[in-house]
Design an enzyme around this catalytic site. Structure first.
Site, short mmCIF file in Angstrom:
data_model
loop_
_atom_site.label_atom_id
_atom_site.label_comp_id
_atom_site.label_asym_id
_atom_site.label_seq_id
_atom_site.Cartn_x
_atom_site.Cartn_y
_atom_site.Cartn_z
N GLU A 82 0.80 -1.22 0.00
CA GLU A 82 0.00 0.00 0.00
C GLU A 82 0.84 1.27 0.00
OE1 GLU A 82 -3.10 0.28 -0.39
OE2 GLU A 82 -3.94 -1.69 0.02
N GLU A 113 7.62 -22.26 7.33
CA GLU A 113 8.05 -21.40 8.43
C GLU A 113 9.04 -22.07 9.37
OE1 GLU A 113 4.99 -21.69 12.04
OE2 GLU A 113 4.02 -20.98 10.21
#
Length: 271
Positions: A82, A113
């Protein structure tokens, strides 16, 4: 840490969720969600220290990296994505990385992960250096992908921050600026995309917005550097130019905006 307790994994305060009516489920979720801003408020002094450090680094030519797995990684990517359209910053100055790569943005990647080495490897693809800041995001505070990266970064003199939702979490040990927002057990036991995810999103909003304001990407209360990527933003920018230059002619202000490409440049050109 022998005394480390994952509050995020503790059992929900509510039982028999599958037997409750929809209205009660929604009311209870909303009640739990209202606790999140209160928890975030307690962490503001921690957030402030990290923001100040990021501002110093970015003004000196550094970048900001977000690093996480699962929901945490996706939130980092969302915040990073953004920044260019909202503040007119070049792509590549705020970078979000997720365990498992781009595939993991939309679906889980098995065991992604669990590697202590892969986080640093992903950062090295972007030539991370001591000029940059790396923020590890992990609700549990125990994600190997994130911890390994932060530990390696600190050993190289790279500034590190962390955002977690458990007190005294392992990730905090490897962050120069640890942020812990303890929101308590989730409504659905262990579902950290809920309160923990909301807390992380709020903190990321605070960090990126405060940094962009501090480095001059906002004037007064307006996104004067936003990209004019659609008609809604062109209309918003046109109205900003009209206000800033006291122009009553919408088409004239729009023409000026499009000629210069941003509110700030349009206003400065008439100064």
């Amino acid at each position: 840490m022998t005394d480390f307790v994952k509050v995020t994994e503790q059992e929900s305060h509510y039982r028999n969720l599958d037997k409750k009516p929809v209205s009660e489920i929604l009311e209870l979720i909303n009640s739990e969600d209202q606790q999140v801003p209160k928890a975030v408020a307690k962490a503001i002094p921690q957030v402030e220290k990290l923001v100040v450090s990021i501002v110093d680094k970015m003004l000196a030519g550094g970048r900001l990296f977000y690093l996480g797995a699962g929901t945490s990684g996706r939130l980092g990517i969302l915040d990073a994505s953004e920044i260019p359209p909202t503040y007119g910053m070049p792509y590549g100055l705020v970078i979000g990385l997720i365990a498992g790569g781009e595939e993991a943005i939309q679906k889980a990647v098995e065991n992604a992960e669990d590697s202590f080495e892969q986080g640093l490897a992903d950062l090295e693809k972007h030539f991370v250096s001591e000029k940059d800041v790396v923020i590890g995001i992990a609700a549990s505070g125990t994600t190997p992908y994130v911890i390994g990266a932060l530990k390696a970064c600190r050993s190289r003199g790279i500034t590190t921050g962390s955002i977690s939702c458990n007190p005294n979490s392992p990730i905090s040990e490897h962050a120069d600026f640890p942020i812990e927002v303890v929101v308590g057990p989730e409504f659905v036991t262990g579902s950290t995309r809920m309160k923990s995810g909301t807390a992380q999103k709020l903190v990321l909003n605070m960090i990126s917005t405060a940094v962009m304001i501090q480095i001059g990407r906002v004037e007064d209360n307006k996104m004067v550097n936003m990209q004019l990527s659609n008609e809604k933003l062109v209309d918003r920018g046109t109205k900003m130019v009209m206000e800033e230059l006291s122009i009553n002619d919408y088409e004239k202000a729009r023409e000026l905006l499009l000629k210069w490409g941003s509110v700030k440049k349009a206003v400065d050109s008439a100064g």
